[in-house]
Scaffold this active site. Structure first.
Site, short mmCIF file in Angstrom:
data_model
loop_
_atom_site.label_atom_id
_atom_site.label_comp_id
_atom_site.label_asym_id
_atom_site.label_seq_id
_atom_site.Cartn_x
_atom_site.Cartn_y
_atom_site.Cartn_z
N PHE A 31 22.61 68.35 63.59
CA PHE A 31 23.18 67.01 63.41
C PHE A 31 23.27 66.25 64.74
CE2 PHE A 31 25.88 67.58 59.25
CZ PHE A 31 24.78 68.12 58.61
N LYS A 32 23.12 66.98 65.88
CA LYS A 32 23.26 66.38 67.22
C LYS A 32 24.51 65.50 67.26
CE LYS A 32 18.43 67.00 68.29
NZ LYS A 32 17.27 66.64 69.07
N HIS B 79 19.98 74.69 73.87
CA HIS B 79 19.18 73.58 73.35
C HIS B 79 18.70 72.74 74.53
CE1 HIS B 79 18.02 69.90 71.28
NE2 HIS B 79 17.88 70.66 70.20
N GLU C 220 10.87 74.78 71.05
CA GLU C 220 10.83 73.32 70.87
C GLU C 220 10.36 72.65 72.17
OE1 GLU C 220 14.25 71.96 67.90
OE2 GLU C 220 14.90 71.91 69.97
N ILE D 253 10.48 66.20 70.96
CA ILE D 253 11.74 66.03 70.21
C ILE D 253 11.97 64.56 69.88
CG2 ILE D 253 14.26 66.17 70.41
CD1 ILE D 253 13.90 68.85 71.82
N GLY E 244 9.85 67.13 66.33
CA GLY E 244 8.93 66.20 65.69
C GLY E 244 8.63 66.48 64.23
N ALA F 159 15.93 67.81 63.22
CA ALA F 159 17.06 66.89 63.36
C ALA F 159 16.71 65.52 62.76
CB ALA F 159 17.47 66.77 64.82
N SER F 160 16.09 64.64 63.56
CA SER F 160 15.92 63.24 63.14
C SER F 160 15.16 63.08 61.82
CB SER F 160 15.24 62.43 64.24
OG SER F 160 14.05 63.06 64.66
#
Ligand code: G3P
Length: 229
Positions: free
Chosen positions: A14-15, A97, A145, A150, A185, A206-207
């Site tokens: 969720f960052k 991370h 990653e 990212i 990505g 994430a995004s």
């Protein structure tokens, strides 16, 4: 590893996205829970620290912290104690991370402290060499990653397949029990399928989920391709 966590795994970070903070974090957690129940695929989430305890009350999906500090309690102002993360209801944690890097010795201690309190460790790495170094520390999982991908929508599994493949090879050579994920990505089901074909056991994303118009639809497609790649 806690029985809640199994592979293949989709882990949603969720960052500090507003779309995944506070009430929005609870809303996204419920969506993740629904996908998990409907597809039978293990979907975990890594909300901000303060959202862990409230979310643990409303879902049974595996919750991960985004970071823990390599400490065992005491006078460490502003630090995050692994034991408190476990007590809040998380079953695992990200470590190192790329947005929260640690030194190698601290990664080692964070893995040990996490294991001591029953948290599954997912150590993030940026390439195959770092993955091999981290594998020697025996975390439960490694998520490779490349930082430059990212948040770009350019998927590691399609843009840098060698990094993923070589990481899987290097890690499994060191310890076949370490689970390898990849991330950066990933926005499409095809990216997830490509990651699985490269030998990973899941993805860290994430995004592509947090910022999606319809996270339920996106995650459901991910889950489907995870098992039918
Ligand atoms: O932890 C997952 C993350 O760093 C990848 O981000 O937005 O490219 O899926 P994103």
């Amino acid at each position: 590893m806690p029985s809640k966590i199994n592979t293949p795994l989709i882990l949603v970070n969720f960052k500090t996205y507003r779309e995944a903070s506070g009430d929005n974090a609870a809303r996204l957690a419920r969506i993740i829970e629904k996908v998990r129940r409907q597809t039978g695929v293990c979907v975990g989430l890594a909300p901000q620290f303060v959202d862990i305890a409230p979310i643990a009350q409303i879902v049974s999906a595996p919750i991960f912290a985004q970071h823990v500090d390599p400490i065992d309690g005491g006078s460490f102002t502003g630090h995050v104690l692994p034991q408190s993360i476990r007590a809040a209801g998380a079953v695992g944690t990200l470590i190192n991370h790329s947005e929260r890097r640690l030194r190698l010795a601290d990664i080692d201690t964070a893995i040990q402290q996490s294991r001591k309190v029953g948290l599954t460790s997912v150590v993030c790495t940026n390439n195959q060499a770092v993955s091999a170094a981290v594998a020697a520390l025996k975390p439960d999982m490694i998520a490779v990653e490349p930082p430059e991908l990212i948040g770009t929508g350019v998927p590691v599994s399609q843009a840098q397949p060698r990094v993923v493949e070589d990481t899987v090879k290097a890690v499994k050579q060191m310890d076949p029990n370490i689970i390898v994920l990849c991330g950066a990505g990933i926005t499409k089901a095809d990216d997830v399928a490509a990651a699985m074909k490269l030998g990973t056991e899941g993805v860290l994303v994430a995004s592509g989920v947090v910022k999606a118009k319809d996270p339920f639809k996106v995650l459901s497609r991910f889950a489907e391709r995870l098992t039918t790649h």
